[in-house]
Design a protein around this motif. Sequence first.
Motif, PDB file in Angstrom:
ATOM      1  N   GLN A 183       0.833  -1.203   0.000  1.00  0.00           N
ATOM      2  CA  GLN A 183       0.000   0.000   0.000  1.00  0.00           C
ATOM      3  C   GLN A 183       0.867   1.252   0.000  1.00  0.00           C
ATOM      4  O   GLN A 183       0.531   2.244  -0.640  1.00  0.00           O
TER       5      GLN A 183
ATOM      6  N   ASP B  90       1.956   2.050  -3.490  1.00  0.00           N
ATOM      7  CA  ASP B  90       0.855   2.650  -4.254  1.00  0.00           C
ATOM      8  C   ASP B  90       0.666   4.118  -3.887  1.00  0.00           C
ATOM      9  O   ASP B  90       0.464   4.967  -4.760  1.00  0.00           O
TER      10      ASP B  90
ATOM     11  N   TYR C 109       3.382   6.298  -5.465  1.00  0.00           N
ATOM     12  CA  TYR C 109       3.137   6.547  -6.888  1.00  0.00           C
ATOM     13  C   TYR C 109       2.020   7.561  -7.100  1.00  0.00           C
ATOM     14  O   TYR C 109       2.099   8.417  -7.982  1.00  0.00           O
ATOM     15  N   LYS C 110       0.981   7.499  -6.288  1.00  0.00           N
ATOM     16  CA  LYS C 110      -0.110   8.476  -6.398  1.00  0.00           C
ATOM     17  C   LYS C 110       0.383   9.887  -6.055  1.00  0.00           C
ATOM     18  O   LYS C 110       0.001  10.857  -6.699  1.00  0.00           O
TER      19      LYS C 110
END
Length: 171
Positions: free
Chosen positions: A133, A136, A139-140
């Motif tokens: 998580q 992720d 990257y966001k």
Amino acid sequence: MFALLTGLLAVLIVFGRRAEKAAYAQVEGQKGAAAGALQMLRRGWEVKPAIAFNKNQDVVHRVVGRPGIILVGEGNPHAVRGLMAAEIKNHARIGGEEVPVTGIVVGKDEGQVPLTKLIKHINKLPKKIKPAQMTDVIYKLKALEKVRPAAPMPRGPVPTSMKGSRKAMRG
């Protein structure tokens, strides 16, 4: 032989702590001191200094780790809280429900974390997300940075003539 090695290790630990204390004392009260302290975090943390700032040089830094997204503010406490509230709102949208966003203000007043205890305070935060998580979320956040302008351009006319700068070069 064992006593000699143990004594040497104890001396190294004591001098290491004294050097760390002297380094914190030297940068305390300066702009960007929290960013310098955050760079000392070990593996497993993604540190991005100065993601938000205002004209008075109040700054918000971002740390992403197992506890989620941590925003660290430094500067005038009243101005930083407003800046931090806006960033918490933006980062809560990115992270969603499952990624907690924590705000920390560095300072000596009540409700603030002293610079010398910042790293220890961050390391003690409870772990809320898994490493997958965390990747992720990173990257966001990188995608968010691409959309956001890096630094404001100075206002005013752009000089088209080089006459003035040539005169300045000559002396």
